[in-house]
Design a protein around this motif. Sequence first.
Motif, PDB file in Angstrom:
ATOM      1  N   ILE A  77       0.830  -1.209   0.000  1.00  0.00           N
ATOM      2  CA  ILE A  77       0.000   0.000   0.000  1.00  0.00           C
ATOM      3  C   ILE A  77       0.863   1.257   0.000  1.00  0.00           C
ATOM      4  O   ILE A  77       0.655   2.170  -0.804  1.00  0.00           O
ATOM      5  CB  ILE A  77      -0.965  -0.005   1.205  1.00  0.00           C
ATOM      6  N   LEU A  78       1.841   1.303   0.888  1.00  0.00           N
ATOM      7  CA  LEU A  78       2.687   2.500   0.998  1.00  0.00           C
ATOM      8  C   LEU A  78       3.516   2.742  -0.263  1.00  0.00           C
ATOM      9  O   LEU A  78       3.531   3.855  -0.796  1.00  0.00           O
ATOM     10  CB  LEU A  78       3.595   2.394   2.221  1.00  0.00           C
ATOM     11  N   ILE A  79       4.176   1.707  -0.748  1.00  0.00           N
ATOM     12  CA  ILE A  79       4.985   1.861  -1.958  1.00  0.00           C
ATOM     13  C   ILE A  79       4.080   2.103  -3.168  1.00  0.00           C
ATOM     14  O   ILE A  79       4.411   2.905  -4.042  1.00  0.00           O
ATOM     15  CB  ILE A  79       5.883   0.622  -2.180  1.00  0.00           C
ATOM     16  N   GLY A  80       2.935   1.437  -3.207  1.00  0.00           N
ATOM     17  CA  GLY A  80       1.993   1.645  -4.300  1.00  0.00           C
ATOM     18  C   GLY A  80       1.521   3.087  -4.387  1.00  0.00           C
ATOM     19  O   GLY A  80       1.478   3.667  -5.472  1.00  0.00           O
ATOM     20  N   LEU A  81       1.176   3.677  -3.258  1.00  0.00           N
ATOM     21  CA  LEU A  81       0.772   5.088  -3.254  1.00  0.00           C
ATOM     22  C   LEU A  81       1.896   5.981  -3.763  1.00  0.00           C
ATOM     23  O   LEU A  81       1.669   6.888  -4.569  1.00  0.00           O
ATOM     24  CB  LEU A  81       0.351   5.517  -1.844  1.00  0.00           C
ATOM     25  N   LEU A  82       3.100   5.717  -3.302  1.00  0.00           N
ATOM     26  CA  LEU A  82       4.262   6.490  -3.749  1.00  0.00           C
ATOM     27  C   LEU A  82       4.456   6.356  -5.257  1.00  0.00           C
ATOM     28  O   LEU A  82       4.670   7.354  -5.957  1.00  0.00           O
ATOM     29  CB  LEU A  82       5.518   6.034  -2.997  1.00  0.00           C
ATOM     30  N   LEU A  83       4.366   5.136  -5.761  1.00  0.00           N
ATOM     31  CA  LEU A  83       4.568   4.909  -7.199  1.00  0.00           C
ATOM     32  C   LEU A  83       3.485   5.572  -8.037  1.00  0.00           C
ATOM     33  O   LEU A  83       3.786   6.175  -9.071  1.00  0.00           O
ATOM     34  CB  LEU A  83       4.606   3.409  -7.497  1.00  0.00           C
ATOM     35  N   PHE A  84       2.227   5.484  -7.611  1.00  0.00           N
ATOM     36  CA  PHE A  84       1.148   6.075  -8.398  1.00  0.00           C
ATOM     37  C   PHE A  84       1.202   7.602  -8.399  1.00  0.00           C
ATOM     38  O   PHE A  84       0.694   8.235  -9.318  1.00  0.00           O
ATOM     39  CB  PHE A  84      -0.225   5.561  -7.936  1.00  0.00           C
ATOM     40  N   TYR A  85       1.836   8.191  -7.377  1.00  0.00           N
ATOM     41  CA  TYR A  85       1.994   9.646  -7.360  1.00  0.00           C
ATOM     42  C   TYR A  85       3.235  10.123  -8.099  1.00  0.00           C
ATOM     43  O   TYR A  85       3.311  11.285  -8.494  1.00  0.00           O
ATOM     44  CB  TYR A  85       2.034  10.172  -5.920  1.00  0.00           C
ATOM     45  N   THR A  86       4.216   9.247  -8.296  1.00  0.00           N
ATOM     46  CA  THR A  86       5.481   9.691  -8.883  1.00  0.00           C
ATOM     47  C   THR A  86       5.743   9.170 -10.293  1.00  0.00           C
ATOM     48  O   THR A  86       6.501   9.801 -11.033  1.00  0.00           O
ATOM     49  CB  THR A  86       6.672   9.286  -7.991  1.00  0.00           C
ATOM     50  N   LEU A  87       5.161   8.053 -10.663  1.00  0.00           N
ATOM     51  CA  LEU A  87       5.408   7.458 -11.980  1.00  0.00           C
ATOM     52  C   LEU A  87       4.181   7.587 -12.871  1.00  0.00           C
ATOM     53  O   LEU A  87       3.072   7.770 -12.382  1.00  0.00           O
ATOM     54  CB  LEU A  87       5.740   5.962 -11.827  1.00  0.00           C
ATOM     55  N   PRO A  88       4.385   7.465 -14.185  1.00  0.00           N
ATOM     56  CA  PRO A  88       3.212   7.383 -15.063  1.00  0.00           C
ATOM     57  C   PRO A  88       2.352   6.182 -14.668  1.00  0.00           C
ATOM     58  O   PRO A  88       2.860   5.167 -14.176  1.00  0.00           O
ATOM     59  CB  PRO A  88       3.829   7.174 -16.457  1.00  0.00           C
ATOM     60  N   PHE A  89       1.059   6.291 -14.899  1.00  0.00           N
ATOM     61  CA  PHE A  89       0.105   5.286 -14.447  1.00  0.00           C
ATOM     62  C   PHE A  89       0.483   3.867 -14.871  1.00  0.00           C
ATOM     63  O   PHE A  89       0.441   2.934 -14.081  1.00  0.00           O
ATOM     64  CB  PHE A  89      -1.302   5.629 -14.966  1.00  0.00           C
ATOM     65  N   GLY A  90       0.854   3.660 -16.119  1.00  0.00           N
ATOM     66  CA  GLY A  90       1.143   2.328 -16.635  1.00  0.00           C
ATOM     67  C   GLY A  90       2.323   1.666 -15.944  1.00  0.00           C
ATOM     68  O   GLY A  90       2.311   0.460 -15.698  1.00  0.00           O
ATOM     69  N   TYR A  91       3.350   2.440 -15.636  1.00  0.00           N
ATOM     70  CA  TYR A  91       4.527   1.883 -14.957  1.00  0.00           C
ATOM     71  C   TYR A  91       4.184   1.480 -13.522  1.00  0.00           C
ATOM     72  O   TYR A  91       4.588   0.418 -13.054  1.00  0.00           O
ATOM     73  CB  TYR A  91       5.683   2.876 -14.967  1.00  0.00           C
ATOM     74  N   ALA A  92       3.454   2.342 -12.842  1.00  0.00           N
ATOM     75  CA  ALA A  92       3.041   2.021 -11.477  1.00  0.00           C
ATOM     76  C   ALA A  92       2.103   0.816 -11.483  1.00  0.00           C
ATOM     77  O   ALA A  92       2.236  -0.089 -10.653  1.00  0.00           O
ATOM     78  CB  ALA A  92       2.358   3.227 -10.830  1.00  0.00           C
ATOM     79  N   LEU A  93       1.189   0.772 -12.440  1.00  0.00           N
ATOM     80  CA  LEU A  93       0.263  -0.349 -12.557  1.00  0.00           C
ATOM     81  C   LEU A  93       1.022  -1.650 -12.802  1.00  0.00           C
ATOM     82  O   LEU A  93       0.755  -2.672 -12.163  1.00  0.00           O
ATOM     83  CB  LEU A  93      -0.732  -0.101 -13.691  1.00  0.00           C
ATOM     84  N   GLY A  94       1.992  -1.613 -13.694  1.00  0.00           N
ATOM     85  CA  GLY A  94       2.775  -2.801 -14.003  1.00  0.00           C
ATOM     86  C   GLY A  94       3.551  -3.308 -12.803  1.00  0.00           C
ATOM     87  O   GLY A  94       3.505  -4.504 -12.477  1.00  0.00           O
ATOM     88  N   PHE A  95       4.255  -2.407 -12.121  1.00  0.00           N
ATOM     89  CA  PHE A  95       5.055  -2.827 -10.969  1.00  0.00           C
ATOM     90  C   PHE A  95       4.173  -3.389  -9.868  1.00  0.00           C
ATOM     91  O   PHE A  95       4.465  -4.449  -9.306  1.00  0.00           O
ATOM     92  CB  PHE A  95       5.888  -1.651 -10.433  1.00  0.00           C
TER      93      PHE A  95
END
Length: 133
Positions: A77-95
């Motif tokens: 949850i914590l890393i996911g929130l960070l990724l969705f705020y900092t990376l383009p949607f597709g990259y965060a979704l993939g990771f």
Amino acid sequence: MILPTHLVASQVFYYSACIIFSHAPTIPETAIAAIGGMFPDIENRQSLVGRLVPTLSDYLEHEVGHRTITHAALAQILIGLLLFYTLPFGYALGFMAGWISHSTIDMMTLSGICYWYPSRVRCVMPAYAKYRF
């Protein structure tokens, strides 16, 4: 589970997430999903990703153990929130699809994972051990 299983599961979860979110998949995002599928095993020195960063892997394996903090819901949850705020949607979704697939597949093993880390209670599915891998 073994690496090929995690790689296949990460792709299945990623493409499923693309369908759910009406997102057109790309090859770089597919590669990121594969990386996400390998990431949780950073706490295992014998894994591919653990061998790439041996110092961090040794520390995590010694201090928290395998299938604990990097397989946990709170970390996701914590890393996911960070990724969705900092990376383009597709990259965060993939990771995140890759990472979640890894935890889900590892729950199907006999030993399960500490999904609610720092609690050491192991989560497994299905509940009947005879049907687990």
